[in-house]
Design a protein around this motif. Structure first.
Motif, PDB file in Angstrom:
ATOM      1  N   PRO A  89      17.069 109.248  85.875  1.00  0.00           N
ATOM      2  CA  PRO A  89      18.566 109.473  85.472  1.00  0.00           C
ATOM      3  C   PRO A  89      19.396 110.510  85.921  1.00  0.00           C
ATOM      4  O   PRO A  89      20.455 110.503  86.570  1.00  0.00           O
ATOM      5  CB  PRO A  89      18.694 109.132  84.029  1.00  0.00           C
ATOM      6  CG  PRO A  89      17.583 108.396  83.386  1.00  0.00           C
ATOM      7  CD  PRO A  89      16.406 108.850  84.607  1.00  0.00           C
ATOM      8  N   THR A  90      18.845 111.467  86.018  1.00  0.00           N
ATOM      9  CA  THR A  90      19.311 112.767  86.513  1.00  0.00           C
ATOM     10  C   THR A  90      19.725 112.973  88.009  1.00  0.00           C
ATOM     11  O   THR A  90      20.605 113.632  88.691  1.00  0.00           O
ATOM     12  CB  THR A  90      18.473 114.111  86.195  1.00  0.00           C
ATOM     13  OG1 THR A  90      17.206 114.264  86.647  1.00  0.00           O
ATOM     14  CG2 THR A  90      18.435 114.428  84.359  1.00  0.00           C
ATOM     15  N   LYS A  91      18.905 112.035  88.921  1.00  0.00           N
ATOM     16  CA  LYS A  91      19.132 111.953  90.138  1.00  0.00           C
ATOM     17  C   LYS A  91      20.497 111.304  90.548  1.00  0.00           C
ATOM     18  O   LYS A  91      21.119 111.909  91.085  1.00  0.00           O
ATOM     19  CB  LYS A  91      18.129 111.164  90.844  1.00  0.00           C
ATOM     20  CG  LYS A  91      16.810 111.657  90.812  1.00  0.00           C
ATOM     21  CD  LYS A  91      15.804 110.782  91.705  1.00  0.00           C
ATOM     22  CE  LYS A  91      14.409 111.374  91.710  1.00  0.00           C
ATOM     23  NZ  LYS A  91      13.500 110.482  92.552  1.00  0.00           N
ATOM     24  N   TYR A  92      20.762 110.318  89.609  1.00  0.00           N
ATOM     25  CA  TYR A  92      22.183 109.733  89.859  1.00  0.00           C
ATOM     26  C   TYR A  92      23.628 110.734  89.610  1.00  0.00           C
ATOM     27  O   TYR A  92      24.612 110.749  90.357  1.00  0.00           O
ATOM     28  CB  TYR A  92      22.413 108.536  89.086  1.00  0.00           C
ATOM     29  CG  TYR A  92      21.398 107.288  89.362  1.00  0.00           C
ATOM     30  CD1 TYR A  92      21.681 106.555  90.382  1.00  0.00           C
ATOM     31  CD2 TYR A  92      20.520 107.421  88.417  1.00  0.00           C
ATOM     32  CE1 TYR A  92      20.756 105.564  90.620  1.00  0.00           C
ATOM     33  CE2 TYR A  92      19.028 106.307  88.841  1.00  0.00           C
ATOM     34  CZ  TYR A  92      19.473 105.419  89.617  1.00  0.00           C
ATOM     35  OH  TYR A  92      18.627 104.343  90.123  1.00  0.00           O
ATOM     36  N   LYS A  97      27.551 114.126  92.299  1.00  0.00           N
ATOM     37  CA  LYS A  97      28.245 115.382  92.431  1.00  0.00           C
ATOM     38  C   LYS A  97      28.034 115.516  94.070  1.00  0.00           C
ATOM     39  O   LYS A  97      29.258 116.156  94.654  1.00  0.00           O
ATOM     40  CB  LYS A  97      27.583 116.578  92.007  1.00  0.00           C
ATOM     41  CG  LYS A  97      27.867 116.581  90.306  1.00  0.00           C
ATOM     42  CD  LYS A  97      27.037 117.770  89.702  1.00  0.00           C
ATOM     43  CE  LYS A  97      27.225 117.543  88.081  1.00  0.00           C
ATOM     44  NZ  LYS A  97      26.420 118.948  87.450  1.00  0.00           N
ATOM     45  N   GLN A  98      27.263 115.295  94.650  1.00  0.00           N
ATOM     46  CA  GLN A  98      26.885 115.419  96.301  1.00  0.00           C
ATOM     47  C   GLN A  98      28.066 114.560  96.888  1.00  0.00           C
ATOM     48  O   GLN A  98      28.544 114.964  97.984  1.00  0.00           O
ATOM     49  CB  GLN A  98      25.755 114.874  96.713  1.00  0.00           C
ATOM     50  CG  GLN A  98      25.358 115.256  98.173  1.00  0.00           C
ATOM     51  CD  GLN A  98      23.878 114.910  98.608  1.00  0.00           C
ATOM     52  OE1 GLN A  98      23.278 113.924  97.964  1.00  0.00           O
ATOM     53  NE2 GLN A  98      23.351 115.470  99.709  1.00  0.00           N
ATOM     54  N   LYS A 248      19.959 121.449  95.981  1.00  0.00           N
ATOM     55  CA  LYS A 248      19.670 121.207  94.327  1.00  0.00           C
ATOM     56  C   LYS A 248      19.497 119.698  94.193  1.00  0.00           C
ATOM     57  O   LYS A 248      18.331 118.972  93.508  1.00  0.00           O
ATOM     58  CB  LYS A 248      20.849 121.221  93.660  1.00  0.00           C
ATOM     59  CG  LYS A 248      21.324 122.659  93.463  1.00  0.00           C
ATOM     60  CD  LYS A 248      22.598 122.715  92.589  1.00  0.00           C
ATOM     61  CE  LYS A 248      22.901 124.276  92.436  1.00  0.00           C
ATOM     62  NZ  LYS A 248      24.309 124.644  91.721  1.00  0.00           N
ATOM     63  N   VAL A 249      19.813 118.651  95.104  1.00  0.00           N
ATOM     64  CA  VAL A 249      19.494 117.311  95.134  1.00  0.00           C
ATOM     65  C   VAL A 249      18.098 117.046  95.406  1.00  0.00           C
ATOM     66  O   VAL A 249      17.254 116.251  94.964  1.00  0.00           O
ATOM     67  CB  VAL A 249      20.551 116.346  95.781  1.00  0.00           C
ATOM     68  CG1 VAL A 249      20.006 114.989  96.206  1.00  0.00           C
ATOM     69  CG2 VAL A 249      21.872 116.415  95.145  1.00  0.00           C
ATOM     70  N   GLN A 250      17.900 117.580  96.692  1.00  0.00           N
ATOM     71  CA  GLN A 250      16.482 117.710  97.226  1.00  0.00           C
ATOM     72  C   GLN A 250      15.393 118.149  96.201  1.00  0.00           C
ATOM     73  O   GLN A 250      14.395 117.608  96.124  1.00  0.00           O
ATOM     74  CB  GLN A 250      16.337 118.345  98.354  1.00  0.00           C
ATOM     75  CG  GLN A 250      17.090 117.697  99.797  1.00  0.00           C
ATOM     76  CD  GLN A 250      16.917 116.197  99.768  1.00  0.00           C
ATOM     77  OE1 GLN A 250      15.675 115.785  99.703  1.00  0.00           O
ATOM     78  NE2 GLN A 250      17.765 115.499 100.251  1.00  0.00           N
TER      79      GLN A 250
END
Length: 390
Positions: A89-92, A97-98, A248-250
């Motif tokens: 879930p935190t990936k979404y 934000k990206q 951060k996303v990666q």
């Protein structure tokens, strides 16, 4: 001629409201009609939608497996599996934000393109106004030469002038007509450039007054503010924030993906159940994080380069402007105007010959044209210095 000379004498002075509206209207039309800006806006929205598309659930997976065996006609056993895979879930949240950051990057890039296109249009407008001034001077000069031509033709008939003087007047008329034609051709070409910037719609600039820009009193203070608000710097800084967000996303991509579903197996009896699976990106994530770090370092260097470029451009334009203003301030337009009047009166009264007259006035007109060119160039430099206000 007097009106023209007064207009050229007010270097860096405020122009009339009608003039400001004229140049402003040209820029407004181009901002609304420019096809490059319209295309860039669509590209920006497409980039944001691409990121949003990767942040949605994939389609469910449906698998059906029939099993056969020798000596038996038909399906012996079968299996139906329906599953759905979701990311942690935190990936979404990170990808959302990206997407917002990509929207900001696109807005900054569009603002930079808009500034560059409007600055280009503004510089073209200044060149058109310069040519309008030159044409006003040349047409008045041509009118004066044609009046002198009529006078010398009458003098020639009366025996008060010789063929050499008459030919000199005719040659001057011919030369001025050539200059008028060249200026009109250059003006037409510039208006064509404005039309292209205006999405192919015709546009005209008929004013003879150059736009006004506030003078720069304290360059160092102005430089600091201008660099901070520069569109190129803003794009680079936003790209750096986007690179931080991408890193951060990666880093969050190491979190597992989860799959769950329903399973039905038909043997002698139906067997039903649920299935849950976890997928860890053990191999690809490390390289993705390293690539994101490299892009972040590149973006940081681009910010520094953009700041250096903006400062160098401002300083170069300001130093050139200072030199031009000194030359312009030493130009005595009123003296040139008075000299034209005196030489014309002296010629009409027979105090000087046509040959001497044209030697003097040609030199004066060259100085006037030089003043027009330098004044226009100084205003263009001011426009470049104030480009972030567009």
């Amino acid at each position: 001629m007097r009106r023209y000379l007064i207009a050229t004498a007010v270097a860096l002075s405020a122009c009339s409201a009608a003039l400001a509206d004229t140049v402003g209207d040209v820029l407004k039309q181009i901002a609304a009609n420019n096809l490059t800006l319209q295309s860039a806006a669509h590209d920006m929205r497409a980039d944001v939608l691409d990121i949003k598309a990767t942040n949605t659930l994939g389609g469910p997976s449906v698998e059906y497996s029939p099993f056969f065996t020798k000596g038996y006609s038909g399906v012996v056993e079968s299996e139906l599996v329906v599953s759905q895979e979701i990311d942690f879930p935190t990936k979404y949240a990170a990808r959302s934000k990206q997407a917002q950051m990509q929207q900001t990057v696109g807005d900054q890039q569009l603002a930079k393109q808009r500034r560059d296109i409007l600055l280009q249009a503004q510089l073209i407008c200044i060149d058109v106004i310069r040519l309008n001034q030159s044409l006003a001077m040349l047409r008045e000069r041509l009118s004066n030469s044609e009046t002198l031509l009529q006078m010398y033709e009458k003098r020639m008939e009366a025996g008060d002038a010789n063929a050499l003087e008459l030919n000199k007047v005719k040659i001057d008329c011919m030369e001025v007509r050539t200059l008028v034609g060249e200026a009109e051709g250059e003006r037409t070409a510039l208006l064509q450039q404005l039309q292209q910037l205006n999405g192919g719609k015709p546009i005209d600039v008929s004013s003879t007054d150059l736009p006004h820009y506030e003078p720069i009193v304290d360059f160092e203070q102005y430089r600091a503010l201008a660099v901070a608000s520069d569109a190129d710097v803003a794009v680079a800084q936003t790209a750096l924030r986007a690179a931080d967000m991408n890193l951060k996303v990666q880093k969050s991509e190491w979190l597992p993906s989860i799959s769950f579903g329903y399973r039905n197996t038909e043997q002698r009896e139906a067997i039903n159940g649920f299935m849950v699976g976890v997928s860890f990106p053990l191999y690809s994530n490390s390289s993705n994080v390293k690539a994101a770090r490299e892009r972040r370092q590149s973006a940081e260097l681009q910010v520094q380069q953009a700041q250096h470029d903006a400062e160098a451009s401002l300083r170069t334009s300001y130093e050139q402007l200072q030199g031009l203003q000194q030359v312009i301030n030493h130009s005595d337009v009123k003296l040139l105007q008075e000299s034209l009047t005196l030489f014309k009166k002296a010629l009409q009264q027979g105090e000087i010959t046509a040959l001497a007259y044209y030697v003097e006035i040609n030199s004066i007109y060259e100085k006037l044209q030089r003043h027009i060119d330098l004044h226009s160039q100084s205003v263009k430099l001011l426009a470049e210095l104030h480009r972030n206000e567009l």
